[in-house]
Design a protein around this motif. Structure first.
Motif, PDB file in Angstrom:
ATOM      1  N   GLY A 142       0.846  -1.192   0.000  1.00  0.00           N
ATOM      2  CA  GLY A 142       0.000   0.000   0.000  1.00  0.00           C
ATOM      3  C   GLY A 142       0.874   1.233   0.000  1.00  0.00           C
ATOM      4  N   ARG A 143       0.253   2.373   0.199  1.00  0.00           N
ATOM      5  CA  ARG A 143       1.000   3.636   0.205  1.00  0.00           C
ATOM      6  C   ARG A 143       1.893   3.748   1.436  1.00  0.00           C
ATOM      7  NH1 ARG A 143       3.733   7.818  -1.743  1.00  0.00           N
ATOM      8  NH2 ARG A 143       3.306   9.790  -0.740  1.00  0.00           N
ATOM      9  N   TYR A 144       1.370   3.359   2.602  1.00  0.00           N
ATOM     10  CA  TYR A 144       2.100   3.544   3.852  1.00  0.00           C
ATOM     11  C   TYR A 144       2.692   2.253   4.404  1.00  0.00           C
ATOM     12  CZ  TYR A 144      -0.747   7.786   3.629  1.00  0.00           C
ATOM     13  OH  TYR A 144      -1.342   8.941   3.217  1.00  0.00           O
ATOM     14  N   ILE A 145       2.049   1.134   4.121  1.00  0.00           N
ATOM     15  CA  ILE A 145       2.510  -0.133   4.691  1.00  0.00           C
ATOM     16  C   ILE A 145       2.421  -1.249   3.652  1.00  0.00           C
ATOM     17  CG2 ILE A 145       1.878   0.456   7.077  1.00  0.00           C
ATOM     18  CD1 ILE A 145      -0.633  -1.255   6.704  1.00  0.00           C
ATOM     19  N   VAL A 146       3.096  -2.347   3.958  1.00  0.00           N
ATOM     20  CA  VAL A 146       3.019  -3.573   3.163  1.00  0.00           C
ATOM     21  C   VAL A 146       2.658  -4.702   4.124  1.00  0.00           C
ATOM     22  CG1 VAL A 146       4.286  -5.172   1.675  1.00  0.00           C
ATOM     23  CG2 VAL A 146       4.818  -2.725   1.599  1.00  0.00           C
ATOM     24  N   ILE A 147       1.657  -5.519   3.780  1.00  0.00           N
ATOM     25  CA  ILE A 147       1.330  -6.630   4.666  1.00  0.00           C
ATOM     26  C   ILE A 147       1.853  -7.933   4.067  1.00  0.00           C
ATOM     27  CG2 ILE A 147      -0.701  -5.488   5.637  1.00  0.00           C
ATOM     28  CD1 ILE A 147      -2.436  -7.463   4.002  1.00  0.00           C
ATOM     29  N   THR A 148       2.300  -8.838   4.944  1.00  0.00           N
ATOM     30  CA  THR A 148       2.849 -10.130   4.534  1.00  0.00           C
ATOM     31  C   THR A 148       2.155 -11.239   5.328  1.00  0.00           C
ATOM     32  OG1 THR A 148       4.625  -9.903   6.179  1.00  0.00           O
ATOM     33  CG2 THR A 148       5.100  -9.149   3.946  1.00  0.00           C
ATOM     34  N   PRO A 149       1.321 -12.045   4.696  1.00  0.00           N
ATOM     35  CA  PRO A 149       0.614 -13.109   5.425  1.00  0.00           C
ATOM     36  C   PRO A 149       1.566 -14.180   5.963  1.00  0.00           C
ATOM     37  CG  PRO A 149       0.236 -13.272   3.056  1.00  0.00           C
ATOM     38  CD  PRO A 149       0.958 -11.996   3.279  1.00  0.00           C
ATOM     39  N   PHE A 150       1.114 -14.894   6.989  1.00  0.00           N
ATOM     40  CA  PHE A 150       1.855 -15.980   7.649  1.00  0.00           C
ATOM     41  C   PHE A 150       3.150 -15.456   8.275  1.00  0.00           C
ATOM     42  CE2 PHE A 150      -0.146 -17.505   3.668  1.00  0.00           C
ATOM     43  CZ  PHE A 150      -1.242 -18.140   4.236  1.00  0.00           C
ATOM     44  N   ASN A 151       3.076 -14.282   8.831  1.00  0.00           N
ATOM     45  CA  ASN A 151       4.257 -13.630   9.385  1.00  0.00           C
ATOM     46  C   ASN A 151       3.861 -12.919  10.672  1.00  0.00           C
ATOM     47  OD1 ASN A 151       6.758 -12.312   9.685  1.00  0.00           O
ATOM     48  ND2 ASN A 151       6.957 -12.017   7.467  1.00  0.00           N
ATOM     49  N   GLN A 152       4.827 -12.672  11.541  1.00  0.00           N
ATOM     50  CA  GLN A 152       4.532 -11.966  12.794  1.00  0.00           C
ATOM     51  C   GLN A 152       5.387 -10.703  12.942  1.00  0.00           C
ATOM     52  OE1 GLN A 152       2.173 -13.120  14.672  1.00  0.00           O
ATOM     53  NE2 GLN A 152       1.923 -15.220  13.917  1.00  0.00           N
ATOM     54  N   THR A 153       6.234 -10.433  11.945  1.00  0.00           N
ATOM     55  CA  THR A 153       7.234  -9.377  12.081  1.00  0.00           C
ATOM     56  C   THR A 153       6.674  -8.000  11.723  1.00  0.00           C
ATOM     57  OG1 THR A 153       8.901 -10.988  11.413  1.00  0.00           O
ATOM     58  CG2 THR A 153       9.564  -8.685  11.372  1.00  0.00           C
ATOM     59  N   VAL A 154       7.096  -6.996  12.484  1.00  0.00           N
ATOM     60  CA  VAL A 154       6.821  -5.596  12.142  1.00  0.00           C
ATOM     61  C   VAL A 154       8.166  -4.927  11.900  1.00  0.00           C
ATOM     62  CG1 VAL A 154       5.897  -3.383  12.914  1.00  0.00           C
ATOM     63  CG2 VAL A 154       4.698  -5.491  13.499  1.00  0.00           C
ATOM     64  N   ALA A 155       8.357  -4.365  10.711  1.00  0.00           N
ATOM     65  CA  ALA A 155       9.615  -3.700  10.361  1.00  0.00           C
ATOM     66  C   ALA A 155       9.324  -2.286   9.884  1.00  0.00           C
ATOM     67  CB  ALA A 155      10.336  -4.479   9.264  1.00  0.00           C
ATOM     68  N   VAL A 156      10.250  -1.372  10.144  1.00  0.00           N
ATOM     69  CA  VAL A 156      10.087   0.030   9.765  1.00  0.00           C
ATOM     70  C   VAL A 156      11.200   0.410   8.799  1.00  0.00           C
ATOM     71  CG1 VAL A 156       9.980   2.414  10.601  1.00  0.00           C
ATOM     72  CG2 VAL A 156       9.023   0.573  11.990  1.00  0.00           C
ATOM     73  N   SER A 157      10.855   1.161   7.757  1.00  0.00           N
ATOM     74  CA  SER A 157      11.828   1.590   6.754  1.00  0.00           C
ATOM     75  C   SER A 157      13.035   2.278   7.391  1.00  0.00           C
ATOM     76  CB  SER A 157      11.155   2.559   5.768  1.00  0.00           C
ATOM     77  OG  SER A 157      12.114   3.206   4.969  1.00  0.00           O
ATOM     78  N   LYS A 158      14.223   1.912   6.904  1.00  0.00           N
ATOM     79  CA  LYS A 158      15.455   2.509   7.435  1.00  0.00           C
ATOM     80  C   LYS A 158      15.579   3.982   7.070  1.00  0.00           C
ATOM     81  CE  LYS A 158      18.036  -1.840   7.376  1.00  0.00           C
ATOM     82  NZ  LYS A 158      19.151  -2.590   6.758  1.00  0.00           N
ATOM     83  N   LYS A 159      14.795   4.422   6.076  1.00  0.00           N
ATOM     84  CA  LYS A 159      14.860   5.830   5.667  1.00  0.00           C
ATOM     85  C   LYS A 159      14.178   6.756   6.675  1.00  0.00           C
ATOM     86  CE  LYS A 159      15.255   4.941   0.713  1.00  0.00           C
ATOM     87  NZ  LYS A 159      14.653   5.153  -0.622  1.00  0.00           N
ATOM     88  N   ILE A 160      13.394   6.162   7.606  1.00  0.00           N
ATOM     89  CA  ILE A 160      12.840   6.956   8.712  1.00  0.00           C
ATOM     90  C   ILE A 160      13.935   7.015   9.771  1.00  0.00           C
ATOM     91  CG2 ILE A 160      11.040   7.116  10.470  1.00  0.00           C
ATOM     92  CD1 ILE A 160       9.186   5.609   8.587  1.00  0.00           C
ATOM     93  N   SER A 161      14.613   8.136   9.837  1.00  0.00           N
ATOM     94  CA  SER A 161      15.871   8.209  10.590  1.00  0.00           C
ATOM     95  C   SER A 161      15.706   8.417  12.102  1.00  0.00           C
ATOM     96  CB  SER A 161      16.752   9.325  10.022  1.00  0.00           C
ATOM     97  OG  SER A 161      16.030  10.539   9.966  1.00  0.00           O
ATOM     98  N   THR A 162      14.669   9.138  12.530  1.00  0.00           N
ATOM     99  CA  THR A 162      14.566   9.456  13.956  1.00  0.00           C
ATOM    100  C   THR A 162      14.072   8.244  14.749  1.00  0.00           C
ATOM    101  OG1 THR A 162      12.303  10.285  13.733  1.00  0.00           O
ATOM    102  CG2 THR A 162      14.073  11.863  13.437  1.00  0.00           C
ATOM    103  N   SER A 163      14.743   7.941  15.836  1.00  0.00           N
ATOM    104  CA  SER A 163      14.402   6.758  16.639  1.00  0.00           C
ATOM    105  C   SER A 163      13.023   6.905  17.287  1.00  0.00           C
ATOM    106  CB  SER A 163      15.465   6.527  17.722  1.00  0.00           C
ATOM    107  OG  SER A 163      15.612   7.676  18.530  1.00  0.00           O
TER     108      SER A 163
END
Length: 513
Positions: A142-163
């Motif tokens: 999608g525009r803001y997120i990508v969903i992946t079935p049969f998975n439990q992981t949440v990952a954030v783009s490395k281009k978002i620099s602020t912790s």
């Protein structure tokens, strides 16, 4: 973004700072787009290659390597078996029991068998003699997120620099993530609230529902889910606050693009989408055609007179950097560095524009200064920063060669920039005449700087002479206003239309090449 639509195809040109950087073309008859989800049938399992060849309806069987199966392929197989067997009554995976992951070092014949039916996704378009490349790790973007079935992981783009922002998005997405679905947060999600992300989760889950419904009755080979069209896909992946204009020449596409921009960026941003109404073709009106002519072909020239030669071999692309004959003689090290730096930026643009993938070897002009060599690598990496394809830039070798690997997703864009020679009636080819005046002005500029007091005569075919003298102000008058010198234009019927020569006051030819 300039979007040109005809009955049979849609062409999309992306322009940054006035320069063409990407060109995309999608035919109405295209069967495959990266991201399409298929139900396919395994035709052959190759143990030596550790891969399977799958029939998804293309004339060439698609390639599915073991490493592209994904660790949760058994859960995907179980899902399809349950759907086809009418045992699973919902696309929701809340009650779905996951299967153990496969090992990274396993064998393909332990997972897939001949004539087995599998759900796959197109990873790469068919290139040359190869069929599409597939993956069993299904992703729905999608525009803001990508969903992946049969998975439990949440990952954030490395281009978002602020912790702080990364942590906020991790917590937010974890709270709205559907059970047994992983989520990848894209850069565009930065600063977005829970409402925006939840709305997109619902939209992407509706697409998963489409896959579920289609899989109930589909017989391999069949398409379960189509990726959005090229125009919408590019808007989804590229649209940022930096975009100042999107021009479309088709009414239906205009309405579609305007609605999409309004939905994702707000009604006030929808005004950047404009409908082209001029009599000229949209690519001609915005200078795209001229840039295409000047950017493709074996040689790409730069305003300074330097140029790069791009050649393709079976194993790699090779690029040679040349200074031309206009490099100043003083301070040679600085001059060489300047040429290499200018060519590095052009090469980065060419790789993106032509979508050149695989191994690329660049032969820069030799530099002895270690600091210059180090800076050149940094300049190349910075120039390729906006390139969406995965790439790796290696430092210069001891022979002055730079190696780059770039992800190959679709066939290389190759546009012919030669036309029939008007002098020999098509028995040979010359560089496109659309660039002739650019070449004349480039050489004129160099002569004016290097010979500030010499008389100047330009000899051309009568057609070109008439073009240079026509209008008010004519091109000849513009040169006078720029340089305060009047270059004499001489007609010669024996000259080919695509040739020109400069002469000094003694009628001696000024040779620049």
């Amino acid at each position: 973004m300039i979007i040109s639509s005809t009955g049979s195809a849609v062409e999309v040109a992306l322009i940054e700072n006035g320069r063409l950087v990407e060109i995309h073309k999608q035919k109405a008859t295209d069967q495959f787009t990266v991201g399409d989800v298929f139900i396919g049938k395994v035709k052959r399992v190759s143990a030596p290659m550790n891969a399977a060849f799958v029939d998804i309806g293309h004339k060439k069987d698609a390639f599915l390597h073991y490493t592209d199966l994904g660790p949760r392929v058994r859960s995907l197989q179980k899902f399809y078996g349950s759907v086809a067997g009418k045992k699973l009554q919902t696309a929701n995976l809340t009650e779905f029991k996951m299967e153990p992951e496969i090992v990274k070092t396993g064998k393909i014949d332990e997972v897939l068998k001949r004539k087995q039916t599998v759900i796959t996704q197109v990873l790469k378009e068919p290139i040359s003699t190869k069929g599409p490349r597939l993956s069993c790790e299904i992703t729905i973007p999608g525009r803001y997120i990508v969903i992946t079935p049969f998975n439990q992981t949440v990952a954030v783009s490395k281009k978002i620099s602020t912790s702080e922002e990364r942590k906020r998005l991790l917590v937010l997405v974890e709270s709205i993530r559907p059970p047994n679905f992983g989520v990848i947060v894209r850069t565009a999600a930065q600063g977005k609230g829970v409402g925006d992300l939840l709305e997109e989760v619902d939209l992407l889950m509706a697409k998963w529902e489409e896959i579920y419904e289609a899989a109930k009755t589909a017989e391999a080979p069949a398409k379960l889910l189509s990726e959005v069209d090229k125009t919408t896909g590019l808007l989804r992946d590229l649209l940022t606050a930096d975009f100042s204009k999107i021009v479309v020449d088709d009414k239906a596409l205009f309405e579609s693009a305007r609605k999409y921009v309004s939905d994702i960026s707000g009604a006030n941003r929808a005004n950047i989408v404009q409908l082209h109404k001029g009599s000229k073709p949209i690519f001609d009106a915005h200078g795209v055609t001229k840039q295409i002519k000047s950017s493709f072909g074996k040689t790409a020239s730069l305003p300074s007179g330097s140029y790069v030669v791009i050649e393709h071999t079976e194993a790699m692309h090779t690029i040679d950097v040349n200074s031309g004959n206009k490099m100043p003689s003083q301070n040679q090290a600085e001059a060489v560095f300047k040429v290499n730096m200018e060519c590095a930026e052009e090469i980065a643009r060419q790789l993106r524009l032509r979508d050149i993938g695989g191994l690329i070897v660049i032969d820069f002009i030799d530099m002895r200064d270690a600091e210059h060599r180090k800076q050149l690598v940094a300049i190349m990496r910075k120039a390729m920063k906006n390139d969406r394809a995965q790439h790796t830039v290696l430092p210069l070798s001891k022979f002055g060669l730079m190696q780059i690997t770039r992800q190959r997703v679709r066939p290389e864009v190759n546009i012919t920039t030669a036309e029939k020679c008007p002098t020999c009636n098509g028995t040979g080819k010359v560089n496109a005449t659309i660039l002739l005046t650019d070449d004349i002005e480039r050489d004129l500029n160099f002569i004016m700087e290097s010979r500030p007091k010499a008389k100047l005569k330009l000899k051309v075919h009568p057609f070109i002479a008439a073009y240079l003298k026509r209008g008010m102000p004519s091109m000849q008058m513009k040169w006078y206003l720029k340089y305060y010198r009047w270059p004499q234009i001489v007609q010669d019927n024996d000259f080919p239309v695509t040739s020109f020569k400069f002469y000094d006051g003694d009628d001696e030819e000024i040779k620049l090449k």
